[in-house]
Write a protein that holds these residues in place. Structure first.
Motif, short mmCIF file in Angstrom:
data_model
loop_
_atom_site.label_atom_id
_atom_site.label_comp_id
_atom_site.label_asym_id
_atom_site.label_seq_id
_atom_site.Cartn_x
_atom_site.Cartn_y
_atom_site.Cartn_z
N ARG A 103 0.86 -1.18 0.00
CA ARG A 103 0.00 0.00 0.00
C ARG A 103 0.89 1.23 0.00
O ARG A 103 1.85 1.32 0.77
N ARG A 104 0.58 2.20 -0.81
CA ARG A 104 1.40 3.40 -0.89
C ARG A 104 1.13 4.30 0.30
O ARG A 104 -0.01 4.70 0.54
N PRO A 105 2.18 4.65 1.04
CA PRO A 105 1.99 5.54 2.19
C PRO A 105 2.05 7.01 1.80
O PRO A 105 2.82 7.40 0.93
N LYS B 260 5.79 -4.92 8.75
CA LYS B 260 5.90 -5.15 10.19
C LYS B 260 5.28 -3.99 10.99
O LYS B 260 4.63 -4.21 12.01
N ILE B 261 5.49 -2.78 10.51
CA ILE B 261 4.89 -1.61 11.17
C ILE B 261 3.37 -1.68 11.11
O ILE B 261 2.69 -1.48 12.12
N ARG B 262 2.84 -1.97 9.94
CA ARG B 262 1.39 -2.04 9.79
C ARG B 262 0.80 -3.16 10.64
O ARG B 262 -0.25 -2.99 11.28
N ARG B 263 1.48 -4.29 10.68
CA ARG B 263 0.99 -5.41 11.47
C ARG B 263 0.96 -5.06 12.95
O ARG B 263 0.00 -5.37 13.66
N LEU C 26 9.71 -3.74 6.10
CA LEU C 26 9.59 -3.00 7.35
C LEU C 26 8.20 -2.36 7.46
O LEU C 26 7.60 -2.35 8.55
N TRP C 27 7.68 -1.84 6.36
CA TRP C 27 6.32 -1.31 6.37
C TRP C 27 5.32 -2.38 6.80
O TRP C 27 4.39 -2.12 7.57
#
Length: 205
Positions: free
Chosen positions: A3-5, A197-200, A194-195
């Motif tokens: 997903r584009r942040p 893991k952050i989102r999770r 890494l994104w």
């Protein structure tokens, strides 16, 4: 799913009563000065949302950045938080003393905070201040019910050969007791992972 942040800076604070309001999960970036916190945040954002200074130790406040996905006008789903670096010799004692005054309370009392990313330079390896920070995170007593998880992120991975990087990661795992995640802000290596893991950690799909 990638997903584009869309990341936007919303403010800075030097005390808890000046922290921007909000109910979305927050992810804090911690690390020694010059470890590459701002560069990593910009790599995650895909834009220069965090200021990168040529002089270490310039971040004096807690900086907050809201994140929406798939469209800049979509609802904010999480927040990135850039904390001042630690362990830089030229930072005055008075400035260093600000950590327990407003940064430690943020880490212990902020209910929105769900994840701390401890950044360690993969070329330098674990330093005493890094060990101290991770030991603190392992034993911190939160005043809120929200648990605080943490990850070790090995920055500047592109600057090391595969052999040297592997040895550095093994050393970090032995010293810290957790498996570090290598990333490169320059090449973008492991940024999507890494994104994820952050989102999770934030409960964001």
């Amino acid at each position: 799913m990638l997903r584009r942040p869309f990341v936007s800076w919303i403010g800075a604070a030097t005390s808890l009563n000046r922290v921007p309001e909000g109910s979305v999960p927050e992810v804090a970036f911690l690390g020694r000065s010059n470890v590459g916190k701002s560069s990593l945040i910009n790599a995650l954002a895909g834009s220069a949302v965090a200021r990168v200074s040529s002089s270490p130790g310039r971040t004096r406040a807690i900086h907050f950045m809201d994140v929406a996905f798939d469209g800049a006008k979509n609802p904010v789903e999480l927040r990135l938080v850039d904390l001042p670096g630690y362990g830089y010799a030229k930072v005055s004692r008075a400035e260093a003393n600000e950590w327990p005054k407003f940064i430690n309370p943020y880490l212990t009392d902020r209910p929105q905070l769900v994840l701390a990313l401890v950044l360690v330079d993969s070329g330098i390896g674990p330093q005493p201040k890094d060990v101290q920070m991770i030991d603190w995170l392992k034993n911190v007593q939160r005043s809120v019910q929200t648990p605080l998880n943490f990850m070790v992120v090995a920055t500047k991975a592109d600057r090391r050969s595969s052999k040297v990087l592997s040895a550095s990661l093994s050393q970090m795992k032995e010293v810290f007791g957790v498996q570090p995640m290598p990333v490169s802000a320059k090449t973008g290596a492991q940024i999507p992972e890494l994104w994820f893991k952050i989102r999770r950690a934030c409960g964001v799909k």
